[in-house]
Design an enzyme around this catalytic site. Structure first.
Site, PDB file in Angstrom:
ATOM      1  NE  ARG A  27      -8.358  -7.026   2.108  1.00 26.17           N
ATOM      2  CZ  ARG A  27      -7.389  -7.922   2.272  1.00 26.17           C
ATOM      3  NH1 ARG A  27      -7.088  -8.346   3.485  1.00 26.17           N
ATOM      4  NH2 ARG A  27      -6.729  -8.384   1.241  1.00 26.17           N
ATOM      5  CE  LYS A 597      -3.584  -4.044   9.838  1.00 28.18           C
ATOM      6  NZ  LYS A 597      -2.750  -3.335  10.835  1.00 28.18           N
TER       7      LYS A 597
END
Length: 602
Positions: A27, A597
């Site tokens: 992330r 992501k």
């Protein structure tokens, strides 16, 4: 677009926090940090770079703290640096904060706090949060009240977790950015995504926008946007801890390419009746009398939407694929009897959620094709359709594209059946039969692909073009996106007929053209020959019997199945091509530069 992890319990917190950051690094990986509460204040470790660099600085730390927060960052405000890394603290180090999202009014808050004598050391919007909490603490508020006052002052999207010196709680809030609570016997976790704590518990509570939370070792209090105490549903996730590890593979991306047979099987399971040649999606939404379908997504999900719209139009169902970021300016008011389909792997993509809300506001029926149970898109749409692909950690999406495309294929047949439209998809029976056989066909490609050898032949070129027509166009665009994401080389995907309307000017002998010909596409063959006469090497991605093989300079073979399935198999070959080229170029395949992501900001 960052990863948050927090833990409070009876066990030491530092280990689970670092493990959580490692699980969440997909992330964001510009910087990382943790803060824990000990008996003498707050201890904070943070640095620019990857979680491994943070881990090196705290591996020898023996902390008995049982409460803490952590963060891995993808930069929005301020470049990656030690100063901009989270957690952020106030000037007296009483308050530590991790934050995902954007505080839109941070400049005005910052000016007020500066005028009151509070100091700032970073370029981030996040730093106003600990200083604002400190401001309210200085005026006599208890920590929970100071946190609630702060949250009420914030505008924008955020997930926030806070620790305050002298207090044994973690305070958290969610507005437009994901935050999930993990429940174990002796404590709790908070995280941006379930994989962060899946090694420790699979029992979760999905928080909702407007929720403010106090988490203690002995319990949780959740207050909604109306300041009412609420109970959120406790659920079990069906993901296994080993699904979030690389296993025998060098990269998550390679693992996820190779687990597509399994993920596709889960997507299809129970949804196709091979005897009756119909699909059973268990959708309660009335899909009769649909006049048009809007399929909306970003990046890879947009390409899956393109794939789905092509199939729907062949079923005589009017459909458009629309980029989520352009939905508000390119659609106007959706026509009556519009079905809006949000295509989003995470269910948290900000642009897609905004488009979903716009469609809902004008009365459109809405579906969410997503991978994450109880994600925001799944909750806000009228109905969720789960692709059931399992957790995807690699930033470059692979298995979720395949599963999204298959789900949209099944949805197209469901809509065509309930509306009794005259389907122009040739041989629907073969389509559904071949979909059931798709997982094993993918497995055969994975075992026999020549993509690795071909990658070595096509390194160090000026550009890479991918062309296709119809279904093949969406596959070509997705192939180009994968290539540029992880190789950092210039790649473009075109409708094959558009090659001669401009891009052909860029074609040289150093511009390989990958032609997706997984069905009857005579015009694509002609377009490929036009590029070949200008010196471009042509790589055919097609069944071995296709006529383009006789023209092409190289060939990536796919089984000769129904065109829908053959095109999806062509996509697998292009995934492998991108992976092997990136490997040869020594790229950071799972962590491509500048990308994250889950894009949770607009």
């Amino acid at each position: 677009m960052c990863g948050i992890i927090a833990h409070v319990g009876t066990d030491r917190a530092l280990g689970p926090l670092v493990t959580g950051l490692e699980k969440l690094e997909y992330r964001g990986y510009d910087s990382a940090g943790v803060a824990v509460k000990n008996g003498n204040g707050l201890d904070v470790w943070k640095c620019s770079g990857q979680v491994s660099e943070l881990k090196d600085t705290i591996d020898t730390v023996e902390s008995s703290a049982t409460l803490g927060i952590g963060h891995t960052r993808w930069s929005t405000h301020g470049p990656p640096s030690d100063e901009n890394a989270h957690p952020h603290t106030d000037e007296s180090d009483r308050v530590a904060v991790v934050h995902n999202g954007i505080i839109e009014n941070y400049e005005s808050i910052k000016q007020i706090l500066l005028s009151e004598g509070y100091e700032f050391t970073s370029d981030t919007d996040t730093e106003v949060i600990p200083n604002l909490i400190a401001y309210y603490l200085d005026r006599g508020n208890e920590p929970l009240a100071a946190f609630k006052h702060t949250v009420a002052d914030l505008e924008g999207s955020y997930a926030i977790a806070v620790v305050v010196d002298g207090n044994d709680s973690i305070f958290a809030a969610r507005q437009g950015s994901p935050l999930v609570l993990g429940v174990e016997q002796d404590g709790y976790y908070l995280a941006s995504d379930v994989p962060a704590f899946l090694d420790y518990t699979d029992t979760v509570v999905y928080l909702e926008d407007g929720d403010t939370v106090e988490v203690r070792t002995d319990g949780v209090d959740i207050v909604d946007e109306n300041d009412e105490h609420v109970q959120r549903e406790v659920q079990q996730v069906d993901w296994q801890p080993d699904e979030t590890g690389k296993g025998q593979y060098d990269h998550f991306m390679l693992k996820e390419i190779h687990t597509q047979p399994t993920s596709l099987q889960k997507t299809i399971e129970g949804r196709i009746d091979a005897d009756e040649h119909v699909t059973d999606l268990d959708v309660d939404l009335d899909l009769t009398d649909i006049d048009t379908v809007h399929l909306v997504g970003c990046g890879t999900s947009y390409h899956a939407a393109l794939f789905g719209s092509s199939i729907l139009n062949r079923c005589d169902v009017s459909a458009r694929a629309i980029r989520a970021s352009e939905y508000d300016v390119n659609t106007g008011t959706p026509p009556e009897n519009t079905l809006f389909v949000a295509v989003t792997q995470s269910g948290e993509t900000a642009d897609t959620l905004q488009a979903l809300r716009q469609a809902s506001d004008v009365g459109a029926s809405t579906l969410a094709v997503t991978n994450v149970v109880q994600s925001t898109a799944a909750r806000e749409a009228d109905e969720p359709l789960y692709i059931r692909a399992g957790p995807e950690i690699g930033v470059a999406a692979t298995k979720t594209f395949s599963s999204q495309a298959v789900m949209l294929t099944m949805l197209s047949q469901h809509i065509a059946r309930v509306n009794e439209t005259a389907s122009r998809v040739n041989n629907v029976g073969q389509l559904l039969s071949d979909l059931r056989a798709l997982p094993s066909a993918v497995d055969r490609i994975l075992k026999s692909s020549d993509a690795g050898d071909l990658a070595q032949e096509h390194l160090d070129k000026n550009a890479y073009f991918f062309i296709g027509r119809g279904l093949g166009c969406s596959v070509a665009k997705e192939g180009a996106l994968k290539f540029k994401e992880i190789t950092y080389e210039h790649a473009e995907g075109f409708a094959s007929g558009e090659l001669k309307h401009g891009p052909l000017a860029l074609v040289t002998e150093r511009t390989p053209v990958f032609a997706v010909c997984a069905d009857d596409c005579e015009k694509t063959v002609t377009n490929a020959k036009e590029a070949q006469t200008r010196g471009a090497p042509i790589v055919a991605v097609s069944p071995p019997s296709h006529k383009i093989v006789d023209t092409a300079d190289a060939h990536l073979s796919v089984p000769d199945m129904h065109p829908v399935c053959s095109n999806l198999l062509a996509n697998v070959q292009l995934q492998l091509l991108s992976y092997y080229c990136a490997t040869e170029l020594d790229r950071a395949i799972d962590k491509p530069r500048n990308l994250a992501k889950s894009v949770t900001v607009e």
